[in-house]
Design a protein around this motif. Structure first.
Motif, short mmCIF file in Angstrom:
data_model
loop_
_atom_site.label_atom_id
_atom_site.label_comp_id
_atom_site.label_asym_id
_atom_site.label_seq_id
_atom_site.Cartn_x
_atom_site.Cartn_y
_atom_site.Cartn_z
N LEU A 139 -39.93 1.37 15.86
CA LEU A 139 -40.83 0.26 15.69
C LEU A 139 -42.06 0.25 14.76
O LEU A 139 -42.77 1.48 15.05
N VAL A 140 -42.45 -0.44 13.96
CA VAL A 140 -43.37 -0.09 13.04
C VAL A 140 -44.51 -1.56 12.95
O VAL A 140 -43.88 -2.56 13.28
N PRO B 296 -35.22 3.32 0.08
CA PRO B 296 -35.34 2.10 0.79
C PRO B 296 -36.66 2.22 1.46
O PRO B 296 -36.98 3.09 1.99
N LEU B 297 -37.28 0.76 1.48
CA LEU B 297 -38.69 0.87 2.07
C LEU B 297 -38.66 -0.28 3.21
O LEU B 297 -38.32 -1.43 2.98
N THR B 298 -39.34 -0.15 4.14
CA THR B 298 -39.78 -1.04 5.27
C THR B 298 -41.18 -0.97 5.21
O THR B 298 -41.98 0.12 5.47
N ALA B 299 -41.67 -2.23 5.19
CA ALA B 299 -43.42 -2.17 5.18
C ALA B 299 -43.69 -3.36 6.00
O ALA B 299 -43.03 -4.45 6.37
N VAL B 300 -44.83 -3.23 6.82
CA VAL B 300 -45.43 -4.32 7.65
C VAL B 300 -46.76 -4.72 7.09
O VAL B 300 -47.34 -4.01 6.46
N ALA C 245 -41.90 -4.37 12.43
CA ALA C 245 -40.46 -4.27 12.08
C ALA C 245 -39.67 -3.24 12.80
O ALA C 245 -40.39 -2.30 13.48
N ARG C 246 -38.63 -3.45 13.04
CA ARG C 246 -37.57 -2.65 13.97
C ARG C 246 -36.49 -2.23 12.80
O ARG C 246 -35.99 -2.94 12.28
N ALA D 172 -47.00 1.53 6.71
CA ALA D 172 -47.48 0.98 8.21
C ALA D 172 -48.76 0.01 8.03
O ALA D 172 -49.66 0.01 8.76
N GLY D 173 -48.92 -0.62 6.96
CA GLY D 173 -49.63 -1.56 6.27
C GLY D 173 -51.03 -1.35 5.73
O GLY D 173 -51.19 -0.19 5.66
#
Length: 162
Positions: free
Chosen positions: A88-89, A57-61, A78-79, A40-41
Motif C-alpha cells: 500500500l502506497v 514501471p512506475l507507481t506514484a501517489v 495505491a495498492r 510516494a508523493g
C-alpha cells in the motif's frame, strides 16, 4: 502495476519520495536496474515521473504539494501486488489511520516526513525512503529499495551521495 521480470526470482522495487521537482542524477543511478519503482508523493512536476518511468514501471501517489491538472490524475493511495506481497502506497502515513488487517497488506510505503525509516509493526513493514529532493534541515538525501521473493520482503534505504 506489473514489475519487469529479472533473471533471479527476487523482485527489486526502488522507492523514492519528496523529490519536490528535483531529479537528482544520483537518485536515477541508485534506481537503475530495478524491476519497478514507487514514488510516494510530493513530485511537484510531471517531468519527474517522466524521468523515472524511463527506468522501470512506475507507481506514484499524489502528495500534499502535488497540485494542478496533472496531479489530480494521480491517486492518493495505491495498492500493488508483487509476487505474494501486497504493498500500500500513501504519501502521508497520518492519513492512513490503521492498516486494514483483512486486506493482506504486508508493506506500507509512505513519504512526507523526509525522514527515512523502516519499522515493522504487527507483521506490516512500514517504509519511508526519505527525501530524494532538496535538502530539508539536516536530514539525509535518500532513496530506498524493497526486495521481494515469494512472500518474503526486505527493505533498506541509502543516503545518496550529493
Amino acid at each position: 502495476m506489473t514489475a519487469r521480470s529479472s533473471s533471479s526470482s527476487a523482485t527489486r522495487i526502488g522507492l523514492i519520495s519528496d523529490t519536490h521537482n528535483l531529479v537528482r542524477p544520483e537518485a536515477l543511478r541508485y534506481l537503475e536496474g530495478c524491476d519497478a519503482l514507487i514514488h510516494a508523493g510530493d513530485i511537484c512536476k510531471p517531468e519527474v515521473l517522466d524521468a523515472l518511468a524511463h527506468i522501470a514501471p512506475l507507481t506514484a501517489v499524489r502528495g500534499n504539494n502535488d497540485i494542478g491538472e496533472w496531479a489530480a490524475a494521480l491517486p492518493t493511495h495505491a495498492r500493488l501486488s508483487v509476487q505474494q506481497v501486497t504493498i500500500l502506497v500513501v504519501h502521508d502515513i497520518a492519513e492512513l489511520g490503521c492498516v486494514p488487517r483483512d486486506e493482506g497488506i504486508r508493506v506500507v510505503v509512505s513519504g512526507h516526513s523526509h525522514k527515512p525509516s523502516i519499522v515493522e509493526r504487527d507483521g506490516v513493514l512500514f517504509v519511508n525512503p526519505g527525501s530524494a529532493g532538496p535538502r530539508r534541515f539536516k536530514l539525509p538525501i535518500s532513496a530506498g529499495m524493497l526486495t521481494i521473493e515469494g512472500a518474503q520482503v526486505s527493505a533498506c534505504f541509502d543516503a545518496l551521495p550529493t
